[in-house]
Design an enzyme around this catalytic site. Structure first.
Site, PDB file in Angstrom:
ATOM      1  N   ILE A 133       0.854  -1.188   0.000  1.00  0.00           N
ATOM      2  CA  ILE A 133       0.000   0.000   0.000  1.00  0.00           C
ATOM      3  C   ILE A 133       0.886   1.232   0.000  1.00  0.00           C
ATOM      4  CG2 ILE A 133      -1.759   1.279   1.278  1.00  0.00           C
ATOM      5  CD1 ILE A 133      -2.414  -1.375   2.726  1.00  0.00           C
ATOM      6  N   GLY A 134       0.697   2.096  -0.958  1.00  0.00           N
ATOM      7  CA  GLY A 134       1.492   3.321  -1.029  1.00  0.00           C
ATOM      8  C   GLY A 134       0.644   4.543  -0.746  1.00  0.00           C
ATOM      9  N   GLU A 253     -10.764  -2.229   4.801  1.00  0.00           N
ATOM     10  CA  GLU A 253      -9.501  -2.407   5.503  1.00  0.00           C
ATOM     11  C   GLU A 253      -9.680  -2.374   7.015  1.00  0.00           C
ATOM     12  OE1 GLU A 253      -6.342   0.354   4.364  1.00  0.00           O
ATOM     13  OE2 GLU A 253      -5.231  -0.194   6.156  1.00  0.00           O
TER      14      GLU A 253
HETATM   15  C1  LIG Z   1       3.109  -1.486  11.211  1.00  0.00           C
HETATM   16  C2  LIG Z   1       2.687  -0.408  10.281  1.00  0.00           C
HETATM   17  C3  LIG Z   1       2.438  -0.717   8.969  1.00  0.00           C
HETATM   18  C4  LIG Z   1       2.063   0.272   8.079  1.00  0.00           C
HETATM   19  N1  LIG Z   1       1.885  -0.059   6.783  1.00  0.00           N
HETATM   20  C5  LIG Z   1       1.604   0.909   5.878  1.00  0.00           C
HETATM   21  C6  LIG Z   1       1.521   0.601   4.497  1.00  0.00           C
HETATM   22  O1  LIG Z   1       1.687  -0.537   4.093  1.00  0.00           O
HETATM   23  N2  LIG Z   1       1.280   1.594   3.640  1.00  0.00           N
HETATM   24  C7  LIG Z   1       1.079   2.888   4.048  1.00  0.00           C
HETATM   25  O2  LIG Z   1       0.819   3.731   3.223  1.00  0.00           O
HETATM   26  N3  LIG Z   1       1.140   3.219   5.351  1.00  0.00           N
HETATM   27  C8  LIG Z   1       1.411   2.251   6.275  1.00  0.00           C
HETATM   28  N4  LIG Z   1       1.502   2.577   7.602  1.00  0.00           N
HETATM   29  C9  LIG Z   1       1.389   3.971   7.980  1.00  0.00           C
HETATM   30  C10 LIG Z   1       0.126   4.349   8.718  1.00  0.00           C
HETATM   31  O3  LIG Z   1      -0.971   4.399   7.864  1.00  0.00           O
HETATM   32  C11 LIG Z   1       0.389   5.688   9.402  1.00  0.00           C
HETATM   33  O4  LIG Z   1       1.363   5.455  10.373  1.00  0.00           O
HETATM   34  C12 LIG Z   1      -0.812   6.315  10.015  1.00  0.00           C
HETATM   35  O5  LIG Z   1      -1.716   6.746   9.049  1.00  0.00           O
HETATM   36  C13 LIG Z   1      -0.449   7.484  10.947  1.00  0.00           C
HETATM   37  O6  LIG Z   1       0.430   8.375  10.343  1.00  0.00           O
HETATM   38  P1  LIG Z   1       1.788   8.808  11.067  1.00  0.00           P
HETATM   39  O7  LIG Z   1       2.484   7.589  11.512  1.00  0.00           O
HETATM   40  O8  LIG Z   1       2.476   9.726  10.166  1.00  0.00           O
HETATM   41  O9  LIG Z   1       1.332   9.564  12.378  1.00  0.00           O
HETATM   42  P2  LIG Z   1       0.861  11.124  12.554  1.00  0.00           P
HETATM   43  O10 LIG Z   1      -0.178  11.372  11.573  1.00  0.00           O
HETATM   44  O11 LIG Z   1       2.111  11.935  12.500  1.00  0.00           O
HETATM   45  O12 LIG Z   1       0.306  11.053  13.974  1.00  0.00           O
HETATM   46  C14 LIG Z   1       1.090  11.025  15.167  1.00  0.00           C
HETATM   47  C15 LIG Z   1       0.143  11.148  16.346  1.00  0.00           C
HETATM   48  O13 LIG Z   1      -0.616  12.347  16.246  1.00  0.00           O
HETATM   49  C16 LIG Z   1      -1.977  12.077  16.256  1.00  0.00           C
HETATM   50  N5  LIG Z   1      -2.706  12.973  15.383  1.00  0.00           N
HETATM   51  C17 LIG Z   1      -2.443  13.318  14.099  1.00  0.00           C
HETATM   52  N6  LIG Z   1      -3.386  14.128  13.618  1.00  0.00           N
HETATM   53  C18 LIG Z   1      -4.287  14.300  14.596  1.00  0.00           C
HETATM   54  C19 LIG Z   1      -5.504  15.006  14.711  1.00  0.00           C
HETATM   55  N7  LIG Z   1      -6.025  15.711  13.697  1.00  0.00           N
HETATM   56  N8  LIG Z   1      -6.163  14.939  15.864  1.00  0.00           N
HETATM   57  C20 LIG Z   1      -5.674  14.225  16.914  1.00  0.00           C
HETATM   58  N9  LIG Z   1      -4.547  13.531  16.864  1.00  0.00           N
HETATM   59  C21 LIG Z   1      -3.845  13.578  15.715  1.00  0.00           C
HETATM   60  C22 LIG Z   1      -2.095  10.657  15.757  1.00  0.00           C
HETATM   61  O14 LIG Z   1      -3.311  10.063  16.144  1.00  0.00           O
HETATM   62  C23 LIG Z   1      -0.881  10.023  16.383  1.00  0.00           C
HETATM   63  O15 LIG Z   1      -1.188   9.680  17.707  1.00  0.00           O
HETATM   64  C24 LIG Z   1       1.879   1.591   8.522  1.00  0.00           C
HETATM   65  C25 LIG Z   1       2.070   1.897   9.859  1.00  0.00           C
HETATM   66  C26 LIG Z   1       2.483   0.904  10.736  1.00  0.00           C
HETATM   67  C27 LIG Z   1       2.701   1.264  12.176  1.00  0.00           C
END
Ligand SMILES: Cc1cc2nc3c(=O)[nH]c(=O)nc-3n(C[C@H](O)[C@H](O)[C@H](O)COP(=O)(O)OP(=O)(O)OC[C@H]3O[C@@H](n4cnc5c(N)ncnc54)[C@H](O)[C@@H]3O)c2cc1C
Lengths: 386, 349
Positions: A133-134, A253
């Site tokens: 997934i990208g 999903e």
């Molecule tokens: C094991 C694993 C596998 C993954 N696999 C994939 C994959 O295959 N493909 C892919 O595309 N992505 C993948 N992801 C990424 C995943 O979708 C993202 O990590 C997720 O969407 C959160 O983004 P971030 O990590 O940048 O956190 P951020 O968005 O930076 O968030 C950090 C913290 O801030 C909080 N936060 C952010 N915005 C708000 C808001 N508006 N209100 C309140 N709180 C907020 C979040 O809830 C979190 O607690 C994977 C992640 C993990 C951990």
């Protein structure tokens, strides 16, 4: 009742479903006895085994709902639910095919070009073709609509530039479905101008760099696109329609059994350790965890039924994922309180091992697929609060 | 009666005749006469008694729908107890009298004996005993109907301000008596009682959610509705999850009772429901109070109509600990490899 806002209809299993469940259980039991797999927590996310995926494909347990002409079984969503919940609860290694079977295949079926379906879906159904997934990028996590990776129109196709991150299993996958910007960002129409591309990960201009997770595994990646050329026929659906497509993908999903059963093998092994006559406190914890599992399962099954009825219960799915992924962590925490065990991946007993899997993977449950804060926001919107 | 009609009728009557004032009045001892009359006339109070025995003859599952509505509206009368009493009488083939009824014994330690047609012993904390005309009893392997006036009564009150009276049965002769059918023992009565309370809790939680969302939309601080603050939104999303989980669990228990399934799968469904709904009651009530601020802590506001009932119902017919232990023991006895089949209700035994 809450049914007015969130409907979780009752699901009944007929003889065909019961027979399927028994067939899957027999298979798992035989594989377990012959050393075909060792149970693990987070087996659908971390248990990468092409061999296992091919075995499942050979039994018709992948692409189960798809038309026969694409290698599918034309079964209802409930059948896939049964197979997946049996696999995840048993801790069987399903990671290789998981994304392809769960969301990429259905996405291609719905929005893909005929050629994409004909060439790819049968291979997914056979357990031989894997997807990444990208969506996420270094600067786009929860705020997915802010993605910056761009595709620029050129003769016969598009050139892609940018970086995707956290793409699970990309280094072992054949394709990625990437959400990419095809027109400049417009702050007034945040969701416009995005397009989904089917990307052959072996193509030139693509570099996949591994990222180790806290369990020491090379699970996810950074995928860098440097003038990577993608032919026209690899656009999925309509250019510019990516956001709508991606959100429909998220409903499937988010609602499956993997959103509350990832740590279930810990409970199974805990029950084994506690033996047939546990003390009162031990029995209480086991019972409370089982009670929560049963309620979650009923909700999650209800969503599977709604999907069969052609609905897209995105909000109910967000609700179940929030509750279910929190539960995955609670299970590990409460199990730890009962036994003086040391969690360790090399532990001689299975309990210590699955506990280690659980402890090390649980932090990701409430992040991947949309953080629980984002999910609660979706529920709050439905409640009329935002 | 069919599904939709039963529930629509219940909703309509409760919306008309069970306003917060009626609930408050009932706590001061005023019997909600108009409400009860309407419920009784439409056959809802005896929904679980077949028509030949004087009842409404509804499907058992519809009865659980009535119970959810009763929980949602905080009905301050023994609607749930009369339904349960009717169910018990029906098991013995006994005709049900009209008017409010209750059920005893409800406490696991209560000993009630029957000798030469005369009862002895005390049933404790019997819900709504004061208001009930009759008591349906399960004692000495028999189902009995007793006139409440014939029993000596020591008043008691639940957390919700509802009657939970001790009744002394010494010297009382039952009006009607029948042997309890095979398998109908105190445990079975407790199981059905637990499923009843789980349904009431699910209904109450669902209304608690509506009420809290509405308050969050209306109450303004810092120049905007408090529901615009993310912390409040997330708390309410959590309440929504608890309400939905309680309902899913309670529905499964209701189905087990409706199917007459009191084997391991049925017991598991009921145990899980009472434990899960009780947990949701605790978490949900806490969230609702937090969102309502000081206003929700006043007697004036009707929030406590539901939260105090939730705190009461989570204890009755076995609290979360009792049912979790029971479920845990069932699971342990079946063994680790039967755990998952057990959770899915598809184990062999
Ligand atoms: C094991 C694993 C596998 C993954 N696999 C994939 C994959 O295959 N493909 C892919 O595309 N992505 C993948 N992801 C990424 C995943 O979708 C993202 O990590 C997720 O969407 C959160 O983004 P971030 O990590 O940048 O956190 P951020 O968005 O930076 O968030 C950090 C913290 O801030 C909080 N936060 C952010 N915005 C708000 C808001 N508006 N209100 C309140 N709180 C907020 C979040 O809830 C979190 O607690 C994977 C992640 C993990 C951990």
């Amino acid at each position: 009742m809450t049914g007015d806002r969130f409907r979780f209809p009752k699901v009944e299993f007929g003889p065909e479903e019961r027979a399927l469940r028994e067939e899957v259980r027999d298979f798992i039991r035989e594989e377990r006895a012959s050393g075909g797999f060792t149970p693990m927590a987070d087996s659908w996310g971390s248990g990468w085994s092409p061999e296992w995926s091919r075995k499942m494909g050979a039994r018709g347990w992948l692409g189960m709902m798809w038309p026969k002409q694409y290698g599918g079984g034309e079964k209802p969503a409930l059948h896939r639910y049964i197979v997946t919940e049996e696999m995840v609860s048993a801790g069987a290694p399903c990671a290789a095919h998981w994304v392809a079977d769960r969301q990429s295949g259905p996405l291609l079926l719905r929005y893909g070009a005929e050629e994409q379906r004909r060439s790819i879906l049968p291979r997914i159904a056979a357990g031989e073709c894997y997807f990444a997934i990208g969506m996420s990028e270094p600067d786009s996590g929860s705020d997915l609509a802010s993605v910056r990776t761009t595709a620029t129109k050129v003769d016969g196709g598009w050139t892609i530039n940018g970086r995707k991150i956290w793409s699970s299993g990309a280094h072992r996958s054949h394709y990625m479905i990437a959400l990419v910007r095809t027109s400049p960002r417009d702050m007034k129409a945040r969701h416009a101008g995005l397009t989904q591309f089917l990307i052959d990960l072996k193509a030139p201009g693509i570099e996949i760099r591994g990222i180790r997770n806290i369990a020491g595994e090379r699970h996810f990646n950074e995928t860098v696109f440097d003038d990577a050329f993608v032919p026209d026929d690899m656009v999925i659906g309509e250019a510019g329609d990516g956001w709508r497509q991606v959100t429909s993908e998220l409903a499937i999903e988010r609602s499956g059994p993997e959103r509350f059963l990832s740590t279930f093998p810990v409970l199974t092994e805990l029950v084994r350790e506690l033996g047939p006559e546990p003390g009162e406190r031990d029995a209480e914890t086991v019972g409370a965890l089982a009670a929560r599992t049963m309620a979650l399962r009923r909700m999650s099954l209800g969503i599977s039924r709604l999907l069969d009825e052609g609905e897209a219960p995105e909000v109910a799915a967000a609700l179940v994922k929030d509750l279910g992924t929190c539960f995955e962590g609670e299970l590990v925490r409460e199990a730890r309180n009962l036994l003086p065990a040391t969690a360790a991946s090399q532990s001689p007993d299975l309990y210590g091992k699955v506990l280690a899997d659980g402890v090390l993977h649980v932090p990701s449950s409430t992040i991947r697929g949309g953080t629980n804060e984002v999910l609660k926001g979706i529920v709050a919107r439905e409640l009329g609060l935002r | 009666m069919s599904d939709r009609i039963v529930l629509d009728t219940a909703e309509r009557i409760l919306a008309d005749l069970c306003p917060p004032e009626a609930v408050n009045d009932a706590e001061t001892g005023v019997w909600p006469a108009a409400l009860w009359e309407a419920l009784e006339e439409s056959g809802l109070t005896l929904a679980w008694v077949r028509e030949e025995l004087g009842g409404g003859g509804a499907e058992t599952g519809d009865g659980f729908g009535i119970l959810k509505a009763a929980g949602a509206w905080a009905v301050p009368a023994p609607l749930a107890e009369t339904l349960l009493a009717g169910w018990l009488l029906e098991q013995g083939g006994l005709a049900a009298p009209g008017g409010p009824m209750t059920v005893a014994p409800v406490g696991p330690a209560d000993a009630v004996a029957l000798e030469d047609g005369v009862l002895s012993g005390t049933a404790r904390q019997v819900p709504f005993a004061r208001q009930a005309g009759h008591v349906a009893l399960l004692a000495a392997g028999r189902i009995l109907l007793v006139e409440r006036e014939a029993c000596a009564l020591a008043p008691g009150t639940s957390l919700a301000g509802e009657a939970r009276d001790d009744i002394a049965l010494d010297g009382v002769r039952p009006l009607r008596s029948a042997p309890a059918p095979e398998g109908l023992d105190r445990d079975r009565l407790t199981l059905v009682g637990a499923a009843v309370r789980a349904a009431q809790m699910a209904g109450a939680l669902s209304r608690l959610l509506d009420q809290s969302v509405q308050y969050a939309q209306e109450r303004e601080q810092f120049g905007r509705p408090i529901g615009r603050f993310q912390a409040v939104q997330h708390a309410l999303a959590e309440l929504a999850g608890e309400a939905a989980a309680a309902e899913a669990a309670a529905d499964a228990a209701g189905e087990a009772v409706a199917a007459g399934d009191f084997g391991p799968a049925g017991v598991a469904a009921i145990a899980a429901a009472k434990a899960r709904a009780g947990e949701a009651a605790s978490k949900g009530a806490a969230i609702a109070h937090q969102v309502h601020g000081a206003m929700g802590f006043t007697y004036e506001h009707s929030l406590h109509h539901r939260t105090r009932r939730l705190w009461c119902w989570r204890d009755e017919f076995g609290n979360e600990r009792v049912w979790s232990v029971r479920l845990g023991r069932l699971i342990a006895a079946e063994g680790a490899d039967a755990l998952w089949p057990f959770v899915t209700g598809s184990h062999a035994a």
